[in-house]
Write a protein that holds these residues in place. Structure first.
Motif, PDB file in Angstrom:
ATOM      1  N   ALA A 191      -1.323 -10.292   1.162  1.00  0.00           N
ATOM      2  CA  ALA A 191       0.024  -9.780   0.882  1.00  0.00           C
ATOM      3  C   ALA A 191       1.108 -10.626   1.524  1.00  0.00           C
ATOM      4  O   ALA A 191       2.291 -10.442   1.221  1.00  0.00           O
ATOM      5  CB  ALA A 191       0.142  -8.329   1.357  1.00  0.00           C
ATOM      6  N   ARG A 220      -4.282  -4.819   9.404  1.00  0.00           N
ATOM      7  CA  ARG A 220      -2.894  -4.647   9.813  1.00  0.00           C
ATOM      8  C   ARG A 220      -2.718  -5.261  11.194  1.00  0.00           C
ATOM      9  O   ARG A 220      -3.596  -5.131  12.038  1.00  0.00           O
ATOM     10  CB  ARG A 220      -2.509  -3.175   9.845  1.00  0.00           C
ATOM     11  N   GLN A 251       2.170  -1.743   5.474  1.00  0.00           N
ATOM     12  CA  GLN A 251       1.547  -2.620   4.488  1.00  0.00           C
ATOM     13  C   GLN A 251       0.393  -3.392   5.103  1.00  0.00           C
ATOM     14  O   GLN A 251       0.532  -4.044   6.140  1.00  0.00           O
ATOM     15  CB  GLN A 251       2.577  -3.597   3.921  1.00  0.00           C
TER      16      GLN A 251
END
Length: 401
Positions: A193, A74, A206
């Protein structure tokens, strides 16, 4: 006259045929003799004489594979993603750069913090010289004590400003470093992602990608607390013998039924029982250099749980179950009569069941011809050929559920 003769002939013919039929039946009895008056001949069956032997107790437990280490990437700073520096599904090294975020604003902040620190250091130098002069002059009363106190306070304030500038520079350096997202562990990275050009924010929910270390790999197993208690009681009673080695080897059966080549070791056992399932979690560790095991795979693990002495092996085909599910074997007595014997089954061992109660060494059980017998009926027993392989030569045992 013809009509009269036919009327007399018909009864005569009927009597003659009846006489011949009775004679034939009588002749058949005389030729064949009287039917047998004794019981029907006893059916032939194949029996096996059972014997007591030492059998390893192995329990088979369901489980799922899980990574040895897992890291979700992240961003720690906000910015536009400029590069994805890896191939999805590839192996990455610890410290390898995986993503790059636009560093221009963070580079400018770093340069500004660096300049602020330089200015703060210069102010400290000026304040220190002034404070030293005032300290000497106050001794000869060339300056007032108030002026000296002000100079000393100004020095401390300048030093505090310099410390704050150093902290701001460190923060700017950290943020600048965070524009390069690096892998914290070595392992295999999954799909990304995001792509270049996406806006990412600091500490977003996310994950950009996930890195998993799969060699070695964990297998999380579950075993009922009732089974653990039963095994402990049998160990205390002496019916089970624990292994002298401290480590517990574990063998793995994959989803397709094949056995995993490498042997693992039990890593830990939970000290609490899950209230929802009444089970205890066990964790085994396996080498996975070839990457055969992937996270989330359903597997079955076989763990040895000691050795049972004086156990009896009964072929699978010799054991049946009644309407209530109780295990039964057909035993041939010394008088060659059949007896339905309920038995206690502990586990499966190769092509045999391990029977722990209901049978004694030296008794004969029917292994072939079960469909021809019933309890209490006589049989002609014939001993079977070589028995099933011994416990030491058979495949891994599986505990009966």
């Amino acid at each position: 006259m013809k009509t009269t003769n036919n009327a007399f002939l018909k009864p005569a013919v009927a009597v003659a045929l009846s006489t011949l039929f009775l004679a034939a039946c009588s002749g058949g009895k005389e030729q064949g003799g009287a039917p047998a008056q004794g019981a029907p001949q006893a059916p032939a069956v194949t029996v096996q004489t059972v014997k007591a032997e030492e059998v390893p107790m192995v329990v088979e437990l369901p489980g799922r594979t899980s990574p040895h280490l897992i890291a979700e990437l992240r961003p720690q700073v906000t910015g536009i993603l400029t590069q994805r520096a890896f191939n999805e599904g590839s192996e990455v090294k610890a410290g390898q750069v995986l993503y790059r975020i636009d560093a221009a604003p963070y580079q400018a902040t770093f340069d500004s913090a660096k300049a602020s620190l330089a200015r703060a250091e210069a102010n400290v130098q000026v304040a220190r010289l002034k404070a030293e002069r005032h300290a000497d002059l106050v001794k000869i009363e060339a300056v007032s004590k108030q002026a000296n106190d002000d100079a000393q306070a100004a020095l401390k304030q300048a030093e505090a400003d310099m410390a704050a500038a150093k902290a701001a520079l460190d923060k700017a350096r950290i943020d600048l470093d965070y524009t390069q997202l690096k892998s914290p562990i070595a392992g295999r990275i999954g799909r990304s992602a995001v792509t270049a050009g996406a806006l990412v924010t600091a500490n977003q929910a996310q994950a950009l990608a996930t890195v998993q270390q799969l060699d070695p790999i964990y297998v999380d197993l579950t075993q009922s607390s009732a089974e653990l208690l039963r095994m402990r009681r049998e160990l205390e009673a002496g019916r089970l013998k624990a292994s002298a080695k401290g480590d517990v080897p574990v063998k793995l059966v994959l989803e397709d039924g094949s056995e995993y080549a490498a042997e693992g070791r039990l890593a830990l056992s939970e000290v609490t029982v899950d209230e929802g399932t009444g089970s205890v979690t066990l964790r085994a560790q396996f080498p996975n250099a070839k990457g055969v095991l992937l996270p989330g795979m359903y597997v079955r693990a076989r763990l040895p749980q000691g050795t049972r002495s004086e156990a009896i092996l009964v072929p699978h085909k010799a054991l049946s179950r009644d309407a209530r599910g109780n295990a039964l074997v057909m035993v041939v007595s010394a008088e060659d009569k059949v007896e339905a014997r309920p038995v206690q089954v502990a586990q499966s061992l190769g092509s045999n069941w391990v029977v722990t109660g209901g049978l004694a060494a030296g008794e004969r059980i029917i292994v072939e011809g079960l469909q021809k017998v019933r309890p209490g009926a006589p049989v002609q027993a014939q001993e079977a050929g070589p028995s099933a392989p011994a416990a030491s030569d058979a495949p891994a045992a599986v505990a009966a559920k």
